[in-house]
Design a protein around this motif. Sequence first.
Motif, PDB file in Angstrom:
ATOM      1  N   GLU A 167       0.829  -1.203   0.000  1.00  0.00           N
ATOM      2  CA  GLU A 167       0.000   0.000   0.000  1.00  0.00           C
ATOM      3  C   GLU A 167       0.863   1.251   0.000  1.00  0.00           C
ATOM      4  N   THR A 168       0.473   2.221  -0.815  1.00  0.00           N
ATOM      5  CA  THR A 168       1.171   3.490  -0.905  1.00  0.00           C
ATOM      6  C   THR A 168       0.137   4.604  -1.053  1.00  0.00           C
ATOM      7  N   ALA A 169       0.601   5.806  -1.340  1.00  0.00           N
ATOM      8  CA  ALA A 169      -0.325   6.922  -1.515  1.00  0.00           C
ATOM      9  C   ALA A 169       0.359   8.050  -2.270  1.00  0.00           C
ATOM     10  N   ARG A 170      -0.444   8.796  -2.981  1.00  0.00           N
ATOM     11  CA  ARG A 170       0.067   9.967  -3.686  1.00  0.00           C
ATOM     12  C   ARG A 170       0.765  10.928  -2.731  1.00  0.00           C
ATOM     13  N   GLY A 171       0.238  11.060  -1.533  1.00  0.00           N
ATOM     14  CA  GLY A 171       0.747  12.039  -0.591  1.00  0.00           C
ATOM     15  C   GLY A 171       1.950  11.605   0.215  1.00  0.00           C
ATOM     16  N   TYR A 172       2.428  10.370   0.037  1.00  0.00           N
ATOM     17  CA  TYR A 172       3.532   9.870   0.854  1.00  0.00           C
ATOM     18  C   TYR A 172       4.882  10.146   0.210  1.00  0.00           C
ATOM     19  N   GLY A 173       5.192  11.404  -0.011  1.00  0.00           N
ATOM     20  CA  GLY A 173       6.504  11.751  -0.556  1.00  0.00           C
ATOM     21  C   GLY A 173       6.813  10.988  -1.827  1.00  0.00           C
ATOM     22  N   LYS A 174       7.946  10.271  -1.838  1.00  0.00           N
ATOM     23  CA  LYS A 174       8.362   9.507  -3.010  1.00  0.00           C
ATOM     24  C   LYS A 174       7.930   8.037  -2.939  1.00  0.00           C
ATOM     25  N   SER A 175       6.951   7.756  -2.100  1.00  0.00           N
ATOM     26  CA  SER A 175       6.564   6.365  -1.870  1.00  0.00           C
ATOM     27  C   SER A 175       6.123   5.658  -3.145  1.00  0.00           C
ATOM     28  N   GLU A 176       5.269   6.289  -3.932  1.00  0.00           N
ATOM     29  CA  GLU A 176       4.819   5.654  -5.182  1.00  0.00           C
ATOM     30  C   GLU A 176       5.994   5.406  -6.111  1.00  0.00           C
ATOM     31  N   GLN A 177       6.866   6.382  -6.210  1.00  0.00           N
ATOM     32  CA  GLN A 177       8.043   6.259  -7.075  1.00  0.00           C
ATOM     33  C   GLN A 177       8.934   5.112  -6.614  1.00  0.00           C
ATOM     34  N   TYR A 178       9.181   5.038  -5.313  1.00  0.00           N
ATOM     35  CA  TYR A 178      10.046   3.986  -4.776  1.00  0.00           C
ATOM     36  C   TYR A 178       9.415   2.612  -4.938  1.00  0.00           C
ATOM     37  N   LEU A 179       8.105   2.518  -4.698  1.00  0.00           N
ATOM     38  CA  LEU A 179       7.436   1.231  -4.869  1.00  0.00           C
ATOM     39  C   LEU A 179       7.462   0.817  -6.336  1.00  0.00           C
ATOM     40  N   GLY A 180       7.264   1.764  -7.228  1.00  0.00           N
ATOM     41  CA  GLY A 180       7.346   1.459  -8.649  1.00  0.00           C
ATOM     42  C   GLY A 180       8.704   0.913  -9.045  1.00  0.00           C
ATOM     43  N   LEU A 236      10.266  -8.765  -7.676  1.00  0.00           N
ATOM     44  CA  LEU A 236      10.004  -9.241  -6.329  1.00  0.00           C
ATOM     45  C   LEU A 236       9.756 -10.743  -6.368  1.00  0.00           C
ATOM     46  N   PRO A 237       9.775 -11.401  -5.195  1.00  0.00           N
ATOM     47  CA  PRO A 237       9.610 -12.853  -5.178  1.00  0.00           C
ATOM     48  C   PRO A 237       8.279 -13.353  -5.740  1.00  0.00           C
ATOM     49  N   LEU A 238       7.260 -12.477  -5.838  1.00  0.00           N
ATOM     50  CA  LEU A 238       5.982 -12.842  -6.445  1.00  0.00           C
ATOM     51  C   LEU A 238       5.799 -12.091  -7.754  1.00  0.00           C
ATOM     52  N   SER A 239       5.081 -12.679  -8.677  1.00  0.00           N
ATOM     53  CA  SER A 239       4.787 -12.015  -9.946  1.00  0.00           C
ATOM     54  C   SER A 239       3.754 -10.916  -9.716  1.00  0.00           C
ATOM     55  N   ARG A 240       3.606 -10.027 -10.676  1.00  0.00           N
ATOM     56  CA  ARG A 240       2.623  -8.938 -10.562  1.00  0.00           C
ATOM     57  C   ARG A 240       1.222  -9.495 -10.332  1.00  0.00           C
ATOM     58  N   GLU A 241       0.904 -10.609 -10.947  1.00  0.00           N
ATOM     59  CA  GLU A 241      -0.425 -11.188 -10.817  1.00  0.00           C
ATOM     60  C   GLU A 241      -0.672 -11.735  -9.413  1.00  0.00           C
ATOM     61  N   GLN A 242       0.384 -12.002  -8.671  1.00  0.00           N
ATOM     62  CA  GLN A 242       0.247 -12.527  -7.310  1.00  0.00           C
ATOM     63  C   GLN A 242       0.328 -11.440  -6.247  1.00  0.00           C
ATOM     64  N   LEU A 243       0.599 -10.213  -6.680  1.00  0.00           N
ATOM     65  CA  LEU A 243       0.682  -9.073  -5.778  1.00  0.00           C
ATOM     66  C   LEU A 243      -0.542  -8.190  -5.929  1.00  0.00           C
ATOM     67  N   TYR A 244      -0.935  -7.563  -4.838  1.00  0.00           N
ATOM     68  CA  TYR A 244      -2.067  -6.646  -4.875  1.00  0.00           C
ATOM     69  C   TYR A 244      -1.570  -5.282  -4.410  1.00  0.00           C
ATOM     70  N   ILE A 245      -1.736  -4.301  -5.293  1.00  0.00           N
ATOM     71  CA  ILE A 245      -1.195  -2.956  -5.076  1.00  0.00           C
ATOM     72  C   ILE A 245      -2.344  -1.990  -4.825  1.00  0.00           C
ATOM     73  N   THR A 246      -2.237  -1.248  -3.728  1.00  0.00           N
ATOM     74  CA  THR A 246      -3.199  -0.189  -3.420  1.00  0.00           C
ATOM     75  C   THR A 246      -2.469   1.140  -3.393  1.00  0.00           C
ATOM     76  N   THR A 247      -3.046   2.143  -4.049  1.00  0.00           N
ATOM     77  CA  THR A 247      -2.590   3.501  -3.824  1.00  0.00           C
ATOM     78  C   THR A 247      -3.779   4.331  -3.387  1.00  0.00           C
ATOM     79  N   LYS A 248      -3.478   5.443  -2.732  1.00  0.00           N
ATOM     80  CA  LYS A 248      -4.520   6.296  -2.189  1.00  0.00           C
ATOM     81  C   LYS A 248      -4.367   7.697  -2.770  1.00  0.00           C
ATOM     82  N   ILE A 249      -5.485   8.270  -3.174  1.00  0.00           N
ATOM     83  CA  ILE A 249      -5.507   9.604  -3.777  1.00  0.00           C
ATOM     84  C   ILE A 249      -6.558  10.421  -3.042  1.00  0.00           C
TER      85      ILE A 249
END
Length: 374
Positions: free
Chosen positions: A46-59, A66-79
């Motif tokens: 989970e990340t958020a638009r307002g968390y500094g560079k969090s979205e950029q770093y997670l991207g 990562l050890p799981l494929s994109r299809e096995q990961l669930y990504i949340t961002t908050k706006i």
Amino acid sequence: MRYRRFGKTNLPLSVFSIGTMRCLASEENARQTVQQAVSLGINHLETARGYGKSEQYLGAALKAGLPLSREQLYITTKIPPTPDADTMRQYIDESLLRLQLDYVDCLAIHGINTWEHLDWVQSGCMQAVVEAVNSDRVRHVGFSTHAPLEVILAAINTDLFEFVNLHYYYFFQHNAPAVELAHQKDMGVFIISPADKGGQLYTPPETLKHLCQPFSPLELNYKFLLSDQRITTLSIGAANPEELREPLTVAEGDEFLTQAEVEVFGRLETHLVETLSTDLCSQCYACLPCPENINIPEVLRLRNLAVAYDMTEYGKYRYRMFENAGHWFWGSKGDRCTDCGDCLPHCPQNLAIPALLRDSHQRLNGQAGRRLWE
């Protein structure tokens, strides 16, 4: 790691989620923290638009692999909510670009904290969110909130959302009706910051540690939450990989409270009542509204915890947010009380509220604070 269905989204989320607000020391630190979390079985990031560079770093972490494929990961961002659809369209585009993703599994409207925010969602930005869902750039929509309970319940009752991120802990159970309403509507329930906002339980005072033996206060709070089958997942706001260790010790544990744990919760309640005696605020909220906009129940909750459990540092941490965090933590400090007496006839316990507010201010006032990501 256990996994639970995230309400009507049907996503099988790990019972712990990694929140990326605090792992912002560097891109490499964020990558290591996320990689370690996924290695330990966490599949929700989970990340958020307002968390500094969090979205950029997670991207960048996702791009590196990562050890799981994109299809096995669930990504949340908050706006955050916006009063118009065009701004929300721009924000969605920018978040996906920073995350280097074609879609996010979950988009949360970040901070429906006031009636105005709820109006913005219903009359403004939701059009852009629906468009993003229809174009498969957003799979599921929910909201996060730091609002008064009545606003949270109203937001849930719009039936616009599939999940909710909210505050609810052993030491703060006022939002229990929102957890129940969300459950009735088959919404996923994501608990915000149970270690930090739940009582700074990673650094508990000696009094609290003694009362919780043979368990740690943090472990007990996690067990309190995870024994509630209405709750899907708890946020871990780890600043580095090491901070993942203690939370995940309960990730494989029994889903029900043991008799020993029930006894400790009973001990905590008895100690609270005996220590505070006739000064105990029961958190009924009948004293509101206050003409001076003092959040009386929250001020007195912090006093309850400081007096009963020596959670004074936590109380100071939260108290200094009053008047400094806007709608994220509403209310004025206790020293704003004018002794008008409006609250007194409404208190079923006949508390001397003005005196308790002044005492709370003397105990807890300190340097003004702001939200971490501001």
